[in-house]
Design a protein around this motif. Structure first.
Motif, PDB file in Angstrom:
ATOM      1  N   ILE A 151      17.562  47.241 -16.564  1.00 45.64           N
ATOM      2  CA  ILE A 151      16.676  48.410 -16.532  1.00 45.64           C
ATOM      3  C   ILE A 151      17.170  49.523 -15.604  1.00 45.64           C
ATOM      4  O   ILE A 151      16.649  50.638 -15.656  1.00 45.64           O
ATOM      5  N   LEU A 152      18.183  49.238 -14.798  1.00 46.59           N
ATOM      6  CA  LEU A 152      18.857  50.291 -14.029  1.00 46.59           C
ATOM      7  C   LEU A 152      20.362  50.114 -14.182  1.00 46.59           C
ATOM      8  O   LEU A 152      20.891  49.023 -13.968  1.00 46.59           O
ATOM      9  N   ASN A 153      21.035  51.166 -14.569  1.00 47.96           N
ATOM     10  CA  ASN A 153      22.478  51.155 -14.824  1.00 47.96           C
ATOM     11  C   ASN A 153      23.240  51.883 -13.724  1.00 47.96           C
ATOM     12  O   ASN A 153      22.741  52.822 -13.118  1.00 47.96           O
ATOM     13  N   VAL A 162      25.582  55.093  -8.428  1.00 53.37           N
ATOM     14  CA  VAL A 162      25.293  53.681  -8.169  1.00 53.37           C
ATOM     15  C   VAL A 162      26.550  52.887  -8.497  1.00 53.37           C
ATOM     16  O   VAL A 162      27.074  52.977  -9.607  1.00 53.37           O
ATOM     17  N   ASP A 163      27.041  52.125  -7.511  1.00 54.07           N
ATOM     18  CA  ASP A 163      28.295  51.395  -7.701  1.00 54.07           C
ATOM     19  C   ASP A 163      28.141  50.187  -8.614  1.00 54.07           C
ATOM     20  O   ASP A 163      28.991  49.921  -9.459  1.00 54.07           O
ATOM     21  N   SER A 216      21.293  54.562  -2.562  1.00 53.58           N
ATOM     22  CA  SER A 216      22.056  53.340  -2.296  1.00 53.58           C
ATOM     23  C   SER A 216      21.864  52.359  -3.432  1.00 53.58           C
ATOM     24  O   SER A 216      20.952  52.494  -4.247  1.00 53.58           O
ATOM     25  N   ASN A 217      22.728  51.351  -3.464  1.00 57.84           N
ATOM     26  CA  ASN A 217      22.559  50.279  -4.438  1.00 57.84           C
ATOM     27  C   ASN A 217      21.277  49.506  -4.165  1.00 57.84           C
ATOM     28  O   ASN A 217      20.597  49.053  -5.089  1.00 57.84           O
ATOM     29  N   GLY A 265      28.864  52.836   1.178  1.00 54.88           N
ATOM     30  CA  GLY A 265      29.333  51.576   1.747  1.00 54.88           C
ATOM     31  C   GLY A 265      30.754  51.651   2.252  1.00 54.88           C
ATOM     32  O   GLY A 265      31.133  50.953   3.183  1.00 54.88           O
ATOM     33  N   GLY A 266      31.543  52.501   1.613  1.00 54.84           N
ATOM     34  CA  GLY A 266      32.928  52.654   2.044  1.00 54.84           C
ATOM     35  C   GLY A 266      33.775  51.449   1.704  1.00 54.84           C
ATOM     36  O   GLY A 266      33.439  50.636   0.846  1.00 54.84           O
TER      37      GLY A 266
END
Length: 425
Positions: A151-153, A162-163, A216-217, A265-266
């Motif tokens: 539901i989230l890509n 988003v990574d 963020s993720n 996050g780097g």
């Protein structure tokens, strides 16, 4: 001559859900049975997947045409299969693999071979008057999979910040498949309202999940849990979380170094990602994590599984590519405790069955999956019930090529009635 002998095999270039060419194969039997099967295509692909043969002609579909694969079906495979009984699935698949003669199906193309393989299975089932799931799985095929709904890509399935590639809602507490599908569909629609209220975009990615730019993720998890609660469900009891990092896509060396560029996050190591996962698993109701590390990070994968394998399902996708050779190594080295299973990753029905069987025989789980480039073909739904592995991902509650699989599973559940089974583990 048997009535289920193959009379003709023909391939056609059609378009998948991304508007890219793919292969559709038609098989006709002596009794007049005529069926078709369409082959999906992946975007986030493992290096060792079976080869999806493309034409490479820049003047047609940007080089993505599949006329060569279709010609291989029509001119090389078809003449060899005429007169063979369609019920001889293993023999037919082996014959095509031998005709190809390469380890990764690079000559004829996995898309050519799989299209024929799927169509043959479907034709044999229809000719004998049985549902495909029953034909492939036998009399005991009655377990409906838990729908792990994306539901989230992010990642390579969306153009956003988003990574990680997929955040899934898992209705493990539902009493049936149809109720589980309702749980996560309602959560999906609730999430849309939440995203709108926060000013986030509600456009969807390749697999139908929302693809907003997030801070963020971790925010993706928190938004889903908020949606679960607002939809009236209990996180961790009714609906849990599953993640597909698709870590190869943000690994700088495909082994032990990573760069989470979008979420701040780097640069990170395998140990850093494991520490992050331990923190999240302790904090959130996560039950499954797919490809937490890259496809060549075997050592990191084993560390991840040692740290979290007794708490969650650790799934290998790019690292195993539905190939028994790699799955067997994973079992021996305790690399994971489950493998993702994709028909087109290995390229034939028989080899896919072998991969599932190997997993289940060694106490692993087999997580059935669609691809990001899909078609309206519902073979995967029947295959998931036939294998009885218990869970499936087929995208979100949007995009008809995703919903086609869920709707087919609703039909199968209705067909099975009280004989249907549904449970997480």
């Amino acid at each position: 001559m048997s009535q289920s002998d193959i009379r003709s095999v023909r391939a056609l270039e059609v378009l998948d859900s991304r508007g890219n060419p793919t292969v559709r194969v038609f098989v006709t039997l002596q009794d007049g049975t005529k069926v078709s099967a369409s082959v999906p295509s992946g975007a986030s692909t493992g290096e060792y997947e079976a080869v999806e043969l493309r034409d490479g002609d820049p003047n047609r579909y940007g080089g993505k045409g599949v006329r060569k694969a279709c010609a291989n079906v029509n001119e090389i495979i078809a003449p060899e299969l005429i007169g063979i009984d369609a019920t001889e699935q293993a023999m037919i698949d082996r014959l095509m693999i031998e005709l190809d003669g390469t380890e990764n199906k690079a000559r004829l193309g996995a898309n050519a071979i799989l299209g024929v393989s799927m169509a043959v299975a479907r034709a044999a089932a229809q000719s004998h008057g049985v549902e495909l799931y029953r034909y492939l799985g036998g009399a005991e095929a009655r377990r409906l999979p838990v729908p792990c709904m994306n539901i989230l890509n992010g990642g390579e399935h969306a153009d956003n910040s988003v990574d990680f590639q997929e955040f899934m809602a898992v209705p493990l507490g539902a009493p049936s498949f149809s109720e589980g599908l309702r749980y996560v569909a309602e959560t999906f629609h609730t999430l849309k309202k939440i995203l709108e209220s926060k000013g986030y975009a509600t456009s969807v990615g390749d697999e139908g999940g929302f693809a907003p730019n997030l801070g963020s993720n971790e925010e993706a998890i928190e938004l889903i849990l908020e949606a679960v609660e607002k939809a009236g469900y209990v996180p961790g009891e009714d609906i849990a979380i599953a993640i597909d990092s698709a870590a190869t896509s943000f690994s700088t060396d495909k082994k032990g170094h990573y760069n989470l560029k979008w979420s701040g996050g780097g640069e990170m190591t395998s140990d850093d990602l494991i520490a992050l996962a331990e923190k999240w698993v302790a904090k959130y109701p996560i039950v499954l994590w797919e490809d937490p590390l890259a496809e060549e990070d075997w050592e990191g994968f084993a560390k991840f599984t040692k740290a979290l394998g007794d708490k969650i399902e650790v799934v290998g996708d790019d690292i195993f590519v539905t190939n028994t050779k790699f799955i067997r190594r994973g079992i021996e080295e305790h690399t994971a405790n489950a493998s993702l299973i994709k028909l087109n990753q290995i390229g034939s029905v028989t080899e896919t069955v072998d991969a599932v069987t190997l997993c289940l025989e060694h106490g692993w789980r087999a997580f059935l999956s669609h691809r990001s480039g899909e078609t309206a073909d519902t073979f995967l739904a029947d295959f998931a019930v036939a294998m009885g592995s218990g869970h499936l991902k087929s995208g979100s509650a949007s995009r008809s090529e995703r919903l086609a699989k869920y709707n087919r599973l609703l039909e199968i559940e209705d067909d099975l009635q009280s004989n249907a089974k549904y449970y997480w583990k």
